[in-house]
Design a protein around this motif. Structure first.
Motif, PDB file in Angstrom:
ATOM      1  N   GLY A 174       0.789  -1.222   0.000  1.00 14.10           N
ATOM      2  CA  GLY A 174       0.000   0.000   0.000  1.00 14.10           C
ATOM      3  C   GLY A 174       0.823   1.275   0.000  1.00 14.10           C
ATOM      4  N   LEU A 175       2.120   1.161   0.227  1.00 11.47           N
ATOM      5  CA  LEU A 175       3.003   2.329   0.194  1.00 11.47           C
ATOM      6  C   LEU A 175       3.897   2.244  -1.034  1.00 11.47           C
ATOM      7  CD1 LEU A 175       4.192   2.626   3.911  1.00 11.47           C
ATOM      8  CD2 LEU A 175       2.334   3.844   2.774  1.00 11.47           C
ATOM      9  N   ARG A 176       4.165   3.381  -1.644  1.00 13.83           N
ATOM     10  CA  ARG A 176       5.008   3.407  -2.830  1.00 13.83           C
ATOM     11  C   ARG A 176       6.491   3.506  -2.482  1.00 13.83           C
ATOM     12  NH1 ARG A 176       2.311   7.617  -6.906  1.00 13.83           N
ATOM     13  NH2 ARG A 176       4.342   7.305  -7.852  1.00 13.83           N
ATOM     14  N   LYS A 177       6.791   4.048  -1.326  1.00 15.65           N
ATOM     15  CA  LYS A 177       8.195   4.228  -0.936  1.00 15.65           C
ATOM     16  C   LYS A 177       8.858   2.894  -0.644  1.00 15.65           C
ATOM     17  CE  LYS A 177       9.095   8.735   0.692  1.00 15.65           C
ATOM     18  NZ  LYS A 177       9.949   9.494   1.519  1.00 15.65           N
ATOM     19  N   VAL A 178      10.148   2.875  -0.908  1.00 17.60           N
ATOM     20  CA  VAL A 178      10.978   1.712  -0.610  1.00 17.60           C
ATOM     21  C   VAL A 178      11.965   2.136   0.470  1.00 17.60           C
ATOM     22  CG1 VAL A 178      12.693   0.137  -1.566  1.00 17.60           C
ATOM     23  CG2 VAL A 178      10.735   0.819  -2.945  1.00 17.60           C
TER      24      VAL A 178
END
Length: 66
Positions: free
Chosen positions: A39-43
């Protein structure tokens, strides 16, 4: 007692903390296991993984690989 959760770093914070370019931070992250929350785009990468990589890439002046 439970262990604390590892601190996660994204490319922006890694670049700021190490005083390097965002491109250099991305290259470092490319060499590490990533944390990607559904659900989050950040890595993210784990701080201990960054520390371990930097330790293995640190050489004395007379040990620098060619």
């Amino acid at each position: 007692m439970t262990e604390p959760l590892p601190q996660l770093l994204d490319a922006k914070h890694l670049a700021t903390e190490l005083a390097i370019t965002p491109a250099a931070a991305e290259k470092i992250m490319f060499n590490l296991p990533i944390v990607q929350v559904p659900g989050l785009r950040k890595v993210y990468v784990r701080r201990p993984d960054v520390e371990a990589l930097l330790e293995t890439c640190t050489y004395a002046k007379d040990e620098v690989p060619a």
